[in-house]
Scaffold this motif. Structure first.
Motif, PDB file in Angstrom:
ATOM      1  N   LEU A  92      12.845  -3.848  54.274  1.00 40.20           N
ATOM      2  CA  LEU A  92      12.407  -2.968  55.364  1.00 40.20           C
ATOM      3  C   LEU A  92      12.882  -1.537  55.140  1.00 40.20           C
ATOM      4  O   LEU A  92      12.172  -0.577  55.442  1.00 40.20           O
ATOM      5  N   PHE A  93      14.089  -1.391  54.583  1.00 38.20           N
ATOM      6  CA  PHE A  93      14.595  -0.051  54.277  1.00 38.20           C
ATOM      7  C   PHE A  93      13.721   0.624  53.220  1.00 38.20           C
ATOM      8  O   PHE A  93      13.364   1.804  53.340  1.00 38.20           O
ATOM      9  N   SER A  94      13.371  -0.130  52.163  1.00 36.75           N
ATOM     10  CA  SER A  94      12.500   0.408  51.105  1.00 36.75           C
ATOM     11  C   SER A  94      11.147   0.798  51.673  1.00 36.75           C
ATOM     12  O   SER A  94      10.591   1.854  51.349  1.00 36.75           O
ATOM     13  N   PHE A  95      10.629  -0.064  52.550  1.00 37.30           N
ATOM     14  CA  PHE A  95       9.347   0.231  53.191  1.00 37.30           C
ATOM     15  C   PHE A  95       9.433   1.519  54.004  1.00 37.30           C
ATOM     16  O   PHE A  95       8.530   2.355  53.962  1.00 37.30           O
ATOM     17  N   ASN A  96      10.533   1.678  54.763  1.00 39.13           N
ATOM     18  CA  ASN A  96      10.686   2.868  55.611  1.00 39.13           C
ATOM     19  C   ASN A  96      10.758   4.151  54.789  1.00 39.13           C
ATOM     20  O   ASN A  96      10.237   5.188  55.205  1.00 39.13           O
ATOM     21  N   PHE A  97      11.405   4.080  53.637  1.00 41.67           N
ATOM     22  CA  PHE A  97      11.472   5.268  52.781  1.00 41.67           C
ATOM     23  C   PHE A  97      10.078   5.657  52.280  1.00 41.67           C
ATOM     24  O   PHE A  97       9.686   6.830  52.350  1.00 41.67           O
ATOM     25  N   LEU A  98       9.334   4.660  51.803  1.00 45.89           N
ATOM     26  CA  LEU A  98       7.959   4.926  51.347  1.00 45.89           C
ATOM     27  C   LEU A  98       7.081   5.366  52.519  1.00 45.89           C
ATOM     28  O   LEU A  98       6.215   6.232  52.375  1.00 45.89           O
ATOM     29  N   PHE A  99       7.325   4.756  53.671  1.00 43.50           N
ATOM     30  CA  PHE A  99       6.571   5.081  54.875  1.00 43.50           C
ATOM     31  C   PHE A  99       6.817   6.530  55.283  1.00 43.50           C
ATOM     32  O   PHE A  99       5.902   7.247  55.691  1.00 43.50           O
ATOM     33  N   VAL A 101      11.715  -0.958  69.647  1.00 45.15           N
ATOM     34  CA  VAL A 101      11.180   0.411  69.753  1.00 45.15           C
ATOM     35  C   VAL A 101      10.430   0.782  68.474  1.00 45.15           C
ATOM     36  O   VAL A 101       9.338   1.357  68.521  1.00 45.15           O
ATOM     37  N   TYR A 102      11.021   0.443  67.338  1.00 45.37           N
ATOM     38  CA  TYR A 102      10.414   0.737  66.035  1.00 45.37           C
ATOM     39  C   TYR A 102       9.057   0.049  65.899  1.00 45.37           C
ATOM     40  O   TYR A 102       8.079   0.651  65.451  1.00 45.37           O
ATOM     41  N   PHE A 103       8.985  -1.214  66.317  1.00 47.21           N
ATOM     42  CA  PHE A 103       7.733  -1.958  66.230  1.00 47.21           C
ATOM     43  C   PHE A 103       6.650  -1.324  67.104  1.00 47.21           C
ATOM     44  O   PHE A 103       5.490  -1.202  66.685  1.00 47.21           O
ATOM     45  N   VAL A 104       7.029  -0.923  68.326  1.00 45.96           N
ATOM     46  CA  VAL A 104       6.064  -0.296  69.248  1.00 45.96           C
ATOM     47  C   VAL A 104       5.538   1.012  68.662  1.00 45.96           C
ATOM     48  O   VAL A 104       4.335   1.306  68.728  1.00 45.96           O
ATOM     49  N   GLY A 128      -6.191   7.755  56.654  1.00 43.50           N
ATOM     50  CA  GLY A 128      -5.871   7.138  57.942  1.00 43.50           C
ATOM     51  C   GLY A 128      -5.885   5.624  57.888  1.00 43.50           C
ATOM     52  O   GLY A 128      -4.927   4.959  58.287  1.00 43.50           O
ATOM     53  N   VAL A 129      -6.964   5.049  57.370  1.00 44.97           N
ATOM     54  CA  VAL A 129      -7.097   3.591  57.316  1.00 44.97           C
ATOM     55  C   VAL A 129      -6.123   2.988  56.301  1.00 44.97           C
ATOM     56  O   VAL A 129      -5.532   1.935  56.537  1.00 44.97           O
ATOM     57  N   GLY A 130      -5.938   3.681  55.158  1.00 38.75           N
ATOM     58  CA  GLY A 130      -5.022   3.182  54.123  1.00 38.75           C
ATOM     59  C   GLY A 130      -3.597   3.056  54.618  1.00 38.75           C
ATOM     60  O   GLY A 130      -2.952   2.009  54.451  1.00 38.75           O
ATOM     61  N   ILE A 131      -3.085   4.112  55.255  1.00 31.41           N
ATOM     62  CA  ILE A 131      -1.722   4.079  55.785  1.00 31.41           C
ATOM     63  C   ILE A 131      -1.610   3.051  56.900  1.00 31.41           C
ATOM     64  O   ILE A 131      -0.592   2.354  57.036  1.00 31.41           O
ATOM     65  N   ALA A 132      -2.657   2.923  57.701  1.00 28.15           N
ATOM     66  CA  ALA A 132      -2.638   1.945  58.798  1.00 28.15           C
ATOM     67  C   ALA A 132      -2.500   0.520  58.253  1.00 28.15           C
ATOM     68  O   ALA A 132      -1.765  -0.302  58.820  1.00 28.15           O
ATOM     69  N   CYS A 133      -3.183   0.240  57.167  1.00 28.03           N
ATOM     70  CA  CYS A 133      -3.096  -1.098  56.561  1.00 28.03           C
ATOM     71  C   CYS A 133      -1.697  -1.368  56.016  1.00 28.03           C
ATOM     72  O   CYS A 133      -1.173  -2.482  56.144  1.00 28.03           O
ATOM     73  N   VAL A 134      -1.073  -0.341  55.419  1.00 29.23           N
ATOM     74  CA  VAL A 134       0.294  -0.493  54.902  1.00 29.23           C
ATOM     75  C   VAL A 134       1.262  -0.787  56.046  1.00 29.23           C
ATOM     76  O   VAL A 134       2.227  -1.549  55.889  1.00 29.23           O
ATOM     77  N   GLN A 135       1.006  -0.202  57.218  1.00 32.28           N
ATOM     78  CA  GLN A 135       1.887  -0.405  58.361  1.00 32.28           C
ATOM     79  C   GLN A 135       1.932  -1.856  58.815  1.00 32.28           C
ATOM     80  O   GLN A 135       2.929  -2.297  59.394  1.00 32.28           O
ATOM     81  N   VAL A 136       0.857  -2.591  58.576  1.00 27.30           N
ATOM     82  CA  VAL A 136       0.836  -4.002  58.949  1.00 27.30           C
ATOM     83  C   VAL A 136       1.980  -4.733  58.242  1.00 27.30           C
ATOM     84  O   VAL A 136       2.647  -5.594  58.829  1.00 27.30           O
ATOM     85  N   ILE A 137       2.221  -4.371  56.958  1.00 26.16           N
ATOM     86  CA  ILE A 137       3.323  -4.977  56.201  1.00 26.16           C
ATOM     87  C   ILE A 137       4.653  -4.662  56.877  1.00 26.16           C
ATOM     88  O   ILE A 137       5.513  -5.530  57.022  1.00 26.16           O
ATOM     89  N   GLY A 138       4.815  -3.399  57.300  1.00 21.24           N
ATOM     90  CA  GLY A 138       6.043  -3.006  57.990  1.00 21.24           C
ATOM     91  C   GLY A 138       6.249  -3.780  59.273  1.00 21.24           C
ATOM     92  O   GLY A 138       7.377  -4.175  59.601  1.00 21.24           O
ATOM     93  N   MET A 139       5.175  -3.999  60.020  1.00 19.48           N
ATOM     94  CA  MET A 139       5.290  -4.746  61.270  1.00 19.48           C
ATOM     95  C   MET A 139       5.671  -6.199  61.013  1.00 19.48           C
ATOM     96  O   MET A 139       6.451  -6.799  61.769  1.00 19.48           O
ATOM     97  N   VAL A 140       5.143  -6.767  59.929  1.00 21.00           N
ATOM     98  CA  VAL A 140       5.498  -8.152  59.566  1.00 21.00           C
ATOM     99  C   VAL A 140       6.981  -8.242  59.206  1.00 21.00           C
ATOM    100  O   VAL A 140       7.701  -9.135  59.672  1.00 21.00           O
ATOM    101  N   PHE A 141       7.472  -7.302  58.368  1.00 25.05           N
ATOM    102  CA  PHE A 141       8.894  -7.266  58.005  1.00 25.05           C
ATOM    103  C   PHE A 141       9.785  -7.124  59.246  1.00 25.05           C
ATOM    104  O   PHE A 141      10.825  -7.759  59.359  1.00 25.05           O
ATOM    105  N   THR A 142       9.353  -6.255  60.159  1.00 27.04           N
ATOM    106  CA  THR A 142      10.129  -6.021  61.384  1.00 27.04           C
ATOM    107  C   THR A 142      10.232  -7.296  62.225  1.00 27.04           C
ATOM    108  O   THR A 142      11.307  -7.636  62.730  1.00 27.04           O
ATOM    109  N   CYS A 143       9.126  -7.998  62.369  1.00 24.57           N
ATOM    110  CA  CYS A 143       9.127  -9.248  63.140  1.00 24.57           C
ATOM    111  C   CYS A 143      10.044 -10.287  62.497  1.00 24.57           C
ATOM    112  O   CYS A 143      10.788 -10.992  63.192  1.00 24.57           O
TER     113      CYS A 143
END
Length: 267
Positions: free
Chosen positions: A34-41, A106-109, A241-256
Motif C-alpha cells: 500500500l505504501f508503494s502504491f501511495n507513492f506511485l499514486f 478516510v483514505y478509502f472514502v 482520467g479513466v486510466g488513473i481511476a482504474c489504478v485506484q481500484v487496486i488501491g481500494m482493494v489493498f486498503t480493504c
C-alpha cells in the motif's frame, strides 16, 4: 495424563504464535504494498494535475473559440482530482504506517471520491468528443466573422490569429468566409481581404492580397484543424482520467485488505 495435557497446551501455544506471526507477516506485506502504491499514486496525481493545468494555460486561447464549457470543465476536474490525489497519497502513507483504521476509512472514502471525479472527467471528455464537430460548424464561423478585431473581444482576436498561424489555415471553412467579417467590411481593415494572420509570411497589411501564393488555402479551413487538435487532446484527458481511476481500484482493494487485517481500535 498430565504429560498429555502439557503437550496439548504447548502445541496450542505454538499454533497461536505461528498464526500471529503469519498474520503479522501478511499485514507487513500489505503495508509495504500500500505504501508503494501511495507513492506511485502521488506521482500520478502530479501528472493528472499537470495535464489539466496544461489544458487551461497552454491552450486557453482556443477555449475562447468554443461555446461549450465541457472542454474546460473536464480540465478543471482533472486539476481538482490531481490535487486531491497528492494529498490523499500523503494521508495514505500516514494511515498505512500508523495502522489506524479510522485513517484508513478516510483514505478509502477519498479514493472513492477521486475515482468518481476522474470517471466524470472521462465521461465529459467522451460526451464532448461526440458533439464537437457540430458545435464547431455552428459557432466557429460566426465567432470569427462577428467578433474578430472587435473592442470587447480581444481574446477572440488573439485566439483566431494564433489558430491561423499555428495550423496554417485561413477562415472557418475557407478564406472566403472573411468576406462576411464585420471587421473586413469596416474602414479599420484598411483594404485587407483577410487578416494578416492568414499570410504565409506575416507582414503589416499583407492581408490585402488573398492569392494562394500569399495566404493559406487549406481544404476544410480551420475547422478541421481545430477539431483534430481538440479531439486528440480530449483523448488524452479521457485516457488519463479513466486510466488513473482504474489504478485506484487496486488501491481500494489493498486498503480493504489491510483494514480487515488490523485489529479493531479500542474505544
Amino acid at each position: 495424563m498430565v504429560s498429555s495435557l502439557l503437550q496439548y497446551s504447548t502445541m496450542l501455544i505454538y499454533m497461536g504464535v505461528y498464526e500471529e506471526k503469519k498474520e503479522t507477516c501478511g499485514t507487513i506485506c500489505l503495508k509495504y504494498l500500500l505504501f508503494s502504491f501511495n507513492f506511485l499514486f502521488w506521482l500520478a496525481g502530479g501528472g493528472v494535475m499537470a495535464v489539466g493545468i496544461w489544458t487551461m494555460v497552454e491552450k486557453s486561447d482556443y477555449i475562447s473559440l468554443l461555446s461549450s464549457k465541457i472542454y474546460v470543465a473536464s480540465a478543471y476536474i482533472l486539476v481538482l482530482a490531481g490535487a486531491i490525489v497528492m494529498v490523499t497519497g500523503v494521508l495514505g502513507c500516514c494511515a498505512t504506517f500508523k495502522e489506524q483504521r479510522r485513517l484508513l476509512r478516510v483514505y478509502f472514502v477519498l479514493l472513492l471520491c477521486i475515482f468518481l471525479l476522474e470517471i466524470l472527467s472521462g465521461i465529459l471528455a467522451y460526451i464532448y468528443y461526440q458533439q464537437l464537430n457540430e458545435e464547431l460548424k455552428q459557432n466557429l464561423r460566426e465567432t470569427m466573422t462577428q467578433k474578430y478585431e472587435q473592442s470587447s473581444h480581444e481574446h477572440v482576436t488573439r485566439a483566431v490569429d494564433k489558430l491561423q498561424q499555428e495550423f496554417k489555415c485561413c477562415g472557418s471553412n475557407s478564406s472566403s468566409d472573411w468576406a462576411e467579417s464585420v471587421w473586413i467590411r469596416s474602414r479599420d481593415a484598411a483594404g485587407r481581404m483577410v487578416p494578416d494572420s492568414c499570410c504565409k509570411t506575416r507582414t503589416d497589411l499583407c492581408g490585402r492580397r488573398d492569392h494562394p501564393s500569399n495566404i493559406y488555402k487549406v481544404e476544410g479551413g480551420c475547422i478541421t484543424k481545430l477539431e483534430k487538435f481538440i479531439l486528440d487532446h480530449l483523448k488524452i484527458i479521457g485516457a488519463v482520467g479513466v486510466g488513473i481511476a482504474c489504478v485506484q481500484v487496486i488501491g481500494m482493494v489493498f486498503t480493504c485488505c489491510l483494514y480487515r487485517s488490523l485489529k479493531a481500535e479500542p474505544y
